[in-house]
Motif scaffolding. Structure first.
Motif, PDB file in Angstrom:
ATOM      1  N   ALA A  24     -75.247  41.859  19.578  1.00 35.85           N
ATOM      2  CA  ALA A  24     -75.010  42.523  18.288  1.00 35.85           C
ATOM      3  C   ALA A  24     -75.599  43.926  18.318  1.00 35.85           C
ATOM      4  O   ALA A  24     -74.973  44.879  17.837  1.00 35.85           O
ATOM      5  CB  ALA A  24     -75.622  41.712  17.156  1.00 35.85           C
ATOM      6  N   TYR A  25     -76.769  44.062  18.898  1.00 29.82           N
ATOM      7  CA  TYR A  25     -77.400  45.378  19.021  1.00 29.82           C
ATOM      8  C   TYR A  25     -76.492  46.325  19.804  1.00 29.82           C
ATOM      9  O   TYR A  25     -76.259  47.460  19.396  1.00 29.82           O
ATOM     10  CB  TYR A  25     -78.760  45.260  19.695  1.00 29.82           C
ATOM     11  N   SER A  53     -62.156  44.748  13.945  1.00 32.95           N
ATOM     12  CA  SER A  53     -62.548  44.335  15.298  1.00 32.95           C
ATOM     13  C   SER A  53     -64.058  44.239  15.438  1.00 32.95           C
ATOM     14  O   SER A  53     -64.577  43.300  16.049  1.00 32.95           O
ATOM     15  CB  SER A  53     -61.997  45.312  16.338  1.00 32.95           C
ATOM     16  N   LEU A  54     -64.783  45.199  14.875  1.00 27.88           N
ATOM     17  CA  LEU A  54     -66.237  45.155  14.926  1.00 27.88           C
ATOM     18  C   LEU A  54     -66.761  43.897  14.241  1.00 27.88           C
ATOM     19  O   LEU A  54     -67.616  43.187  14.787  1.00 27.88           O
ATOM     20  CB  LEU A  54     -66.843  46.401  14.274  1.00 27.88           C
ATOM     21  N   LEU A  55     -66.242  43.597  13.058  1.00 31.18           N
ATOM     22  CA  LEU A  55     -66.692  42.399  12.350  1.00 31.18           C
ATOM     23  C   LEU A  55     -66.332  41.133  13.120  1.00 31.18           C
ATOM     24  O   LEU A  55     -67.110  40.172  13.145  1.00 31.18           O
ATOM     25  CB  LEU A  55     -66.117  42.366  10.932  1.00 31.18           C
ATOM     26  N   ASN A  56     -65.176  41.127  13.764  1.00 28.04           N
ATOM     27  CA  ASN A  56     -64.803  39.972  14.596  1.00 28.04           C
ATOM     28  C   ASN A  56     -65.765  39.816  15.764  1.00 28.04           C
ATOM     29  O   ASN A  56     -66.180  38.702  16.100  1.00 28.04           O
ATOM     30  CB  ASN A  56     -63.370  40.105  15.103  1.00 28.04           C
ATOM     31  N   ASP A  57     -66.140  40.936  16.402  1.00 32.03           N
ATOM     32  CA  ASP A  57     -67.085  40.890  17.519  1.00 32.03           C
ATOM     33  C   ASP A  57     -68.452  40.363  17.080  1.00 32.03           C
ATOM     34  O   ASP A  57     -69.152  39.709  17.848  1.00 32.03           O
ATOM     35  CB  ASP A  57     -67.270  42.277  18.130  1.00 32.03           C
ATOM     36  N   LEU A  58     -68.834  40.668  15.840  1.00 32.90           N
ATOM     37  CA  LEU A  58     -70.144  40.272  15.323  1.00 32.90           C
ATOM     38  C   LEU A  58     -70.129  38.914  14.614  1.00 32.90           C
ATOM     39  O   LEU A  58     -71.167  38.472  14.121  1.00 32.90           O
ATOM     40  CB  LEU A  58     -70.654  41.334  14.344  1.00 32.90           C
TER      41      LEU A  58
END
Length: 149
Positions: A24-25, A53-58
């Motif tokens: 996440a970092y 995409s960022l929210l999916n990755d996190l």
């Protein structure tokens, strides 16, 4: 530019609890984080697709430390935020950004914190401020029909 906002769960602190996860970092390290509210972290991305995409990755990390996450895209609204599912629908072409959404989640702002999210049905579908008299201010998040019911 499209904003992403992550709201901490009660008892969690952002960015500390989120950044404790190395992946996440790394995902967030390319963004300049701001803290619009005491219990929220925000980053600016280049597009609605990038924000989703960022929210999916996190997602795995958000399930552990976040109470909510939402997106504000100026092509949809300058003032109202979009829930993750609504942002995803718009990114995928499953919705019309010109449609005014009647279903809202409205957060009160108290002592610099987002508090007391309440589902509200807006009668006229006109964008604008939504007051919660018991709070200093309010943050409006448009939600999907499935989230509302």
């Amino acid at each position: 530019m499209t904003d992403v906002c992550i709201v901490a769960k009660e008892g969690k602190r952002l960015p500390g609890d989120l950044y404790a996860y190395e992946t996440a970092y790394r995902a967030l390290s390319t963004y300049d984080a701001t803290y619009p509210w005491e219990n929220a972290l925000a980053v600016e991305t280049i597009s609605l697709g990038t924000a989703v995409s960022l929210l999916n990755d996190l997602d795995w990390y958000l399930a552990r430390v976040a109470a909510d996450a939402f997106v504000r895209d100026p092509s949809v609204s300058e003032t109202e935020w979009l829930s993750r599912p609504l942002a995803r629908d718009l990114r995928d072409g499953d919705g019309d950004p010109e449609d005014r959404v009647n279903r809202l989640k409205v957060y009160g702002i108290e002592d610099g914190r987002l508090v007391d999210p309440t589902m509200v049905l807006r009668g006229d579908a006109q964008e604008g401020t939504y007051e919660r008299a018991e709070y200093d201010d309010a943050v409006v998040v448009r939600v999907t029909k499935d989230e509302f019911f």
